[in-house]
Design an enzyme around this catalytic site. Sequence first.
Site, short mmCIF file in Angstrom:
data_model
loop_
_atom_site.label_atom_id
_atom_site.label_comp_id
_atom_site.label_asym_id
_atom_site.label_seq_id
_atom_site.Cartn_x
_atom_site.Cartn_y
_atom_site.Cartn_z
N CYS A 79 37.11 38.13 60.89
CA CYS A 79 35.99 37.58 61.66
C CYS A 79 36.44 36.34 62.45
O CYS A 79 37.12 36.47 63.45
CB CYS A 79 34.81 37.30 60.75
SG CYS A 79 33.26 37.05 61.65
N HIS A 167 33.84 42.38 58.08
CA HIS A 167 34.10 41.78 56.77
C HIS A 167 34.43 42.86 55.74
O HIS A 167 33.52 43.51 55.21
CB HIS A 167 32.88 40.97 56.31
CG HIS A 167 32.67 39.70 57.06
ND1 HIS A 167 33.25 38.51 56.70
CD2 HIS A 167 31.96 39.44 58.18
CE1 HIS A 167 32.90 37.57 57.56
NE2 HIS A 167 32.12 38.11 58.47
N GLU A 169 35.37 42.40 52.76
CA GLU A 169 35.12 41.91 51.40
C GLU A 169 33.72 42.21 50.89
O GLU A 169 33.49 42.16 49.67
CB GLU A 169 35.39 40.40 51.34
CG GLU A 169 34.42 39.52 52.11
CD GLU A 169 34.79 39.29 53.56
OE1 GLU A 169 34.33 38.29 54.13
OE2 GLU A 169 35.53 40.13 54.13
#
Length: 509
Positions: A79, A167, A169
């Site tokens: 990001c 993202h 994660e």
Amino acid sequence: MQEKVLILDFGSQYTQLIARRVRELFIYCEIHPFNNPPKDITSFKAVILSGSPFSVRSDEPPHPDLKEIKGKIPLLGICYGAQYLAHFFGGKVSPSNTREYGRAHLTNIDSRALFFKKIGNNSQVWMSHGDTILSLPEGAELLASTEDVENAAYKLKDEDTYAIQFHPEVYHSLEGKQILENFLVDIAGVHQDWTPDSFVDMTVQEIKKRVGDGKVILGLSGGVDSSVAAILLHKAIGNKLNCIFVNNGLLRKDEFDQVLDQYSGMGLNVKGVDASEMFLNALDGVSDPETKRKIIGKTFIDVFDSEANKVEGVKWLAQGTIYPDVIESISVNGPSATIKSHHNVGGLPDYMKLELVEPLRMLFKDEVRRVGKSMGMDSELLGRHPFPGPGLAIRILGEITKEKVRMLQEVDAIFIQGLKTWNLYDEVWQAGAIFLPVNSVGVMGDERTYESCVALRAVQSTDGMTADWVNLPYEFLQKTSNDIINNVKGVNRVVYDISSKPPATIEWE
């Protein structure tokens, strides 16, 4: 030597999640602020740049020094990290014209790229940014797009530097963990050997080497963190570990005796100290929650120091500090604002003259439990809910009295035992009761009452950083309310807290 990954934090709300996903791959990682990186950067096998609430187009964007990293160590920008690598190395970043928040799907994936091994077209990812990369640095390879974002993933020319605008994660990126594994294992060559057993072996050896023949003193709380720390230390130095369990008069009902019995069965060298009168006297007339915490902290240190001085040859103080404590005490913009004083970080009073040993300071809460399990610790102890260090002092809103403590202990005992009886205890991360500073009108028999109100709190969480309230069965809440009102003299109303964190905290004070 444990191989490790460095995560440079730019203030993203998701930075801890990156670390958790990396740890789930059995790879050790550390989070450091972008403006205070570790001195030994070349000892890391890979580096990840986190997201950020800031923009690379702002007047003073977070600006890391990458001269020892970029082109030398495999690097992944996520990001903000991806936008940073584009903006400062020849590409162009502008405000987004289309919505780039929420679910998106990868398209035009370069199937030859090792980075996207096992990732198919249309894989769901999570976007969360206001800027977009309009053009890539010269020679960069485009690896994937989404419906709205052309430059969703790219690689810089002739180096293992990768960047993604989504993202990986977060759970909404369904194959994000695979993408991280592709980068860390296949590209960076990091070995997946970060296991509970390896942590125990490594930590025991480190403790032996560091502590040597010195004695260690540890304050036990009955909780998971201090208990696992105690067993680890005991494994390393045996009875050179001296444990002290202080009763501050603000524990759960019968907890002091129960915990001492539990510890004695674990072979630990433990001394119980009942200082409840000292704590309650020090808190007399105090209502402010932060003042309560400071009084309890100071009184504990006084009691602990007095007991430590009775043990000859003590050189070390052990603490059950865990990684969220460490992370929350630092910030990319300097010290975080004080929400409440509760972390085991920040050092000791000078007069104690002891060195710190914190065997769990790099572990998340769930990792602490896994380490305890690998050492054969009792599952009931490892599954115990977190309990605040100041105890019931911060669950009694307003002034503290012996009577309020007694009443809250009874209420709490009924609630916690009920959760266990209904097989709900393990479904809840933390639960407890709060004594409210209000009285309410009630009717018992033919008499009007004006008595105390208590609130019940139960949340689900992974490590306490965020939490959702638990939707407990109505039948359970109904029975628990009846049992409390019928059995705890002085309480005539029970309410249930349905606030999540954020915006509320788990504790009320």
